[in-house]
Design an enzyme around this catalytic site. Structure first.
Site, PDB file in Angstrom:
ATOM      1  CB  CYS A 156      49.317  41.488  28.873  1.00 38.09           C
ATOM      2  SG  CYS A 156      48.265  41.785  30.491  1.00 38.09           S
ATOM      3  CG  PHE A 204      44.994  40.690  35.833  1.00 38.47           C
ATOM      4  CD1 PHE A 204      45.941  40.389  34.714  1.00 38.47           C
ATOM      5  CD2 PHE A 204      43.932  41.528  35.568  1.00 38.47           C
ATOM      6  CE1 PHE A 204      45.599  41.236  33.711  1.00 38.47           C
ATOM      7  CE2 PHE A 204      44.044  42.316  34.654  1.00 38.47           C
ATOM      8  CZ  PHE A 204      44.881  42.280  33.404  1.00 38.47           C
ATOM      9  CG  HIS A 294      49.073  37.315  26.918  1.00 36.99           C
ATOM     10  ND1 HIS A 294      49.537  37.002  28.108  1.00 36.99           N
ATOM     11  CD2 HIS A 294      48.232  38.511  27.210  1.00 36.99           C
ATOM     12  CE1 HIS A 294      48.750  37.885  29.057  1.00 36.99           C
ATOM     13  NE2 HIS A 294      47.933  38.505  28.341  1.00 36.99           N
ATOM     14  CG  ASN A 327      45.939  38.288  31.857  1.00 36.34           C
ATOM     15  OD1 ASN A 327      47.549  38.278  31.768  1.00 36.34           O
ATOM     16  ND2 ASN A 327      45.394  39.105  31.019  1.00 36.34           N
TER      17      ASN A 327
HETATM   18  C1  LIG Z   1      35.691  38.312  30.686  1.00 37.71           C
HETATM   19  C2  LIG Z   1      35.190  37.411  29.829  1.00 37.71           C
HETATM   20  C3  LIG Z   1      35.756  36.184  30.107  1.00 37.71           C
HETATM   21  C4  LIG Z   1      33.536  37.585  30.060  1.00 37.71           C
HETATM   22  O1  LIG Z   1      33.061  36.456  28.684  1.00 37.71           O
HETATM   23  P1  LIG Z   1      31.430  35.974  28.912  1.00 37.71           P
HETATM   24  O2  LIG Z   1      31.198  35.208  27.708  1.00 37.71           O
HETATM   25  O3  LIG Z   1      30.966  36.020  30.121  1.00 37.71           O
HETATM   26  O4  LIG Z   1      30.710  37.474  28.253  1.00 37.71           O
HETATM   27  P2  LIG Z   1      30.892  38.728  27.957  1.00 37.71           P
HETATM   28  O5  LIG Z   1      31.970  39.035  27.240  1.00 37.71           O
HETATM   29  O6  LIG Z   1      29.537  39.246  27.167  1.00 37.71           O
HETATM   30  O7  LIG Z   1      31.001  39.541  29.392  1.00 37.71           O
HETATM   31  C5  LIG Z   1      30.219  39.458  30.550  1.00 37.71           C
HETATM   32  C6  LIG Z   1      29.801  40.677  30.927  1.00 37.71           C
HETATM   33  O8  LIG Z   1      30.629  41.427  31.241  1.00 37.71           O
HETATM   34  C7  LIG Z   1      30.889  42.545  30.723  1.00 37.71           C
HETATM   35  N1  LIG Z   1      32.313  42.986  30.239  1.00 37.71           N
HETATM   36  C8  LIG Z   1      32.972  42.231  29.515  1.00 37.71           C
HETATM   37  N2  LIG Z   1      34.285  42.769  29.535  1.00 37.71           N
HETATM   38  C9  LIG Z   1      34.497  44.052  30.053  1.00 37.71           C
HETATM   39  C10 LIG Z   1      35.352  44.837  30.674  1.00 37.71           C
HETATM   40  N3  LIG Z   1      36.198  44.648  29.912  1.00 37.71           N
HETATM   41  N4  LIG Z   1      34.728  45.964  31.404  1.00 37.71           N
HETATM   42  C11 LIG Z   1      33.648  45.838  31.786  1.00 37.71           C
HETATM   43  N5  LIG Z   1      32.575  45.026  31.460  1.00 37.71           N
HETATM   44  C12 LIG Z   1      32.826  43.855  30.715  1.00 37.71           C
HETATM   45  C13 LIG Z   1      30.148  42.314  29.422  1.00 37.71           C
HETATM   46  O9  LIG Z   1      29.545  43.527  28.996  1.00 37.71           O
HETATM   47  C14 LIG Z   1      28.922  41.500  30.010  1.00 37.71           C
HETATM   48  O10 LIG Z   1      28.011  42.550  30.764  1.00 37.71           O
HETATM   49  P3  LIG Z   1      26.563  42.228  31.002  1.00 37.71           P
HETATM   50  O11 LIG Z   1      26.307  40.822  31.544  1.00 37.71           O
HETATM   51  O12 LIG Z   1      25.955  43.436  31.794  1.00 37.71           O
HETATM   52  O13 LIG Z   1      26.006  42.268  29.501  1.00 37.71           O
HETATM   53  C15 LIG Z   1      35.284  37.821  28.302  1.00 37.71           C
HETATM   54  O14 LIG Z   1      34.587  38.903  27.886  1.00 37.71           O
HETATM   55  C16 LIG Z   1      36.934  37.993  28.232  1.00 37.71           C
HETATM   56  O15 LIG Z   1      37.708  37.209  27.932  1.00 37.71           O
HETATM   57  N6  LIG Z   1      37.012  39.530  27.972  1.00 37.71           N
HETATM   58  C17 LIG Z   1      38.398  39.984  27.680  1.00 37.71           C
HETATM   59  C18 LIG Z   1      39.092  40.282  28.759  1.00 37.71           C
HETATM   60  C19 LIG Z   1      40.285  41.252  28.542  1.00 37.71           C
HETATM   61  O16 LIG Z   1      40.306  42.426  28.165  1.00 37.71           O
HETATM   62  N7  LIG Z   1      41.573  40.686  28.695  1.00 37.71           N
HETATM   63  C20 LIG Z   1      42.909  41.548  28.687  1.00 37.71           C
HETATM   64  C21 LIG Z   1      43.469  41.895  29.878  1.00 37.71           C
HETATM   65  S1  LIG Z   1      44.738  42.827  29.531  1.00 37.71           S
HETATM   66  C22 LIG Z   1      46.080  42.216  28.797  1.00 37.71           C
HETATM   67  O17 LIG Z   1      46.171  40.941  28.741  1.00 37.71           O
HETATM   68  C23 LIG Z   1      46.987  43.188  28.483  1.00 37.71           C
HETATM   69  C24 LIG Z   1      47.463  44.206  29.420  1.00 37.71           C
HETATM   70  O18 LIG Z   1      47.223  44.055  30.591  1.00 37.71           O
HETATM   71  O19 LIG Z   1      48.073  44.989  29.004  1.00 37.71           O
END
Ligand SMILES: CC(C)(COP(=O)(O)OP(=O)(O)OC[C@H]1O[C@@H](n2cnc3c(N)ncnc32)[C@H](O)[C@@H]1OP(=O)(O)O)[C@@H](O)C(=O)NCCC(=O)NCCSC(=O)CC(=O)O
Length: 384
Positions: A156, A204, A294, A327
């Site tokens: 990303c 994604f 981003h 994304n």
């Molecule tokens: C996915 C979300 C919208 C979910 O938000 P929520 O408000 O619902 O709550 P939350 O964060 O507590 O997550 C909900 C449930 O999902 C789980 N959870 C969250 N992120 C996780 C992950 N990466 N892998 C596995 N599980 C995950 C949590 O433990 C929780 O589980 P449980 O319910 O069991 O407790 C947020 O966490 C988010 O925006 N995360 C960032 C995602 C990310 O990493 N993006 C980068 C993409 S890569 C990028 O952009 C760069 C690249 O590719 O190079």
């Protein structure tokens, strides 16, 4: 020597940016998949585990459709090899999607495609040679002498990386006009629902963005939209595990650590201080800037907003792109720049527009790409 100094001093202009999203809504796709009685129920799965009020994503677009799955059922069968099929499809579709974005950017720029001197193509979806940059050059009818570079696997942050390279090229080659094209298709890593991957599959989408970069805009109608004043790339030590991609027999497998939003939150302030110190500003007020971030995920935007105490309007362009497209990895940042441009055009009072801004993109490493931006309109007002 004098000419060389003049080139190095010149500011850089993002002359135009545009997008060419693939045109199939994920939700419509889902209905088609169900109609084909295929063993997947993606949208329902996402709605339970990652509903839109949590993800901040209302819509996403994907190239994959029921027809493609009927022709290549191996794509949704984890037990069958499908890498070759995916790579074959990507070989045509990645440059084609980039072409649609690039044509729009060139039309807005207002000059001829043959005036483009350099091409930087970025994608995580293409694994074929001759690579997508060559094919895009042919599709657009660029000059055979166009100087091409392809970036891969920056994830990303690749849009930010490509813009930084374009700035270097433009500032060091008099008259250069660099086409930056990012084209991403999730088909290369698509799989049926799987608990361990559901967060990634829920985030994604497909899309392509294109930007034209040059220094010293010519008088024949070029209209600079953003100046890239200073750039930096920072790796957060010891976080290689947090974001990764790997080729497998059934496509590209990726891993997103749950720590990503926290890692960004813990490092973003110092990273921004360093970036602004490089342009002589040691005490920036974050709310005085415009922001092109981003939108890697809702939690990433929330964390940045919280850490820097940003007013909610500051990340509105990033949130809108996340909501409308998801994304799209490296292509997303072009959509955010385009959204900022659109919002700026609606703003009547140029005096109210922030002069300085910042672009942030995140990728494997964990890497943070930052670019200090300037609004050429506000700068012009100050100088007059
Ligand atoms: C996915 C979300 C919208 C979910 O938000 P929520 O408000 O619902 O709550 P939350 O964060 O507590 O997550 C909900 C449930 O999902 C789980 N959870 C969250 N992120 C996780 C992950 N990466 N892998 C596995 N599980 C995950 C949590 O433990 C929780 O589980 P449980 O319910 O069991 O407790 C947020 O966490 C988010 O925006 N995360 C960032 C995602 C990310 O990493 N993006 C980068 C993409 S890569 C990028 O952009 C760069 C690249 O590719 O190079």
């Amino acid at each position: 020597m004098g000419a060389r100094r003049a080139l190095q001093r010149s500011v850089l202009h993002v002359a135009s940016c545009s997008l060419g999203g693939s045109n199939r809504l994920l939700r419509q796709q889902q209905q088609q998949l169900e109609a084909h009685h295929l063993p997947t129920n993606l949208q329902e799965h996402y709605d339970i585990i990652l509903p839109s009020h949590k993800s901040g994503i209302e819509k996403r677009y994907i190239h994959l459709d029921a027809e493609l799955i009927s022709a290549h059922p191996e794509i949704i069968d984890k037990h069958l090899p499908s890498l070759e099929t995916r790579v074959d499809i990507m070989a045509t579709e990645v440059p084609k999607l980039a072409e649609s974005a690039a044509r729009k950017a060139i039309a807005k720029w207002g000059r001829l495609a043959t005036d483009i001197t350099h091409l930087i193509f970025s994608t995580y979806s293409g694994y074929h040679g001759p690579s997508a940059d060559l094919q895009l050059a042919s599709l657009l009818g660029l000059c055979p002498s166009v100087s091409r570079t392809i970036l891969s696997l920056h994830g990303c942050s690749s849009g930010g990386r490509a813009l930084q390279l374009a700035k270097e090229i433009a500032e060091n080659n008099r008259g250069a006009r660099v086409l930056v094209a990012c084209s991403e298709l999730t088909l290369i890593c698509f799989s049926t629902p799987d608990e361990s991957k559901i967060i990634g599959h829920g985030l994604f989408g497909d899309g392509a963005g294109a930007v034209i970069v040059g220094a010293d805009p010519s008088t024949d109608g070029e209209c600079p939209l953003f100046e890239m004043v200073a750039t930096s790339q920072t790796m957060i030590p010891g976080t290689e595990h947090a974001l990764s991609m790997q080729a497998t027999s059934s496509g590209i497998d990726f891993h997103l650590s749950i720590q990503v939003p926290t890692l960004i939150k813990d490092n973003i302030h110092q990273c921004l201080l360093d970036a602004f110190r490089s342009v002589g500003n040691t005490d920036p007020n974050w709310n005085d800037l415009f922001w092109a971030v981003h939108p890697g995920g809702r939690a990433i935007l929330d964390n940045i907003e919280d850490k820097l105490q940003l007013h909610p309007c500051k990340l509105a362009a990033s949130r809108q792109v996340l909501s409308e497209y998801g994304n799209m990895s490296g292509a997303t940042i072009a959509f955010v720049l385009d959204e900022l441009r659109r919002r700026r055009e609606k703003e009547q009072d140029i005096q109210q527009q922030p002069e300085w801004g910042v672009l942030l993109a995140f990728g494997p490493g964990v890497t943070i790409e930052s670019i200090v931006l300037r609004n050429p309109l506000s700068r012009g007002l100050k100088e007059n």
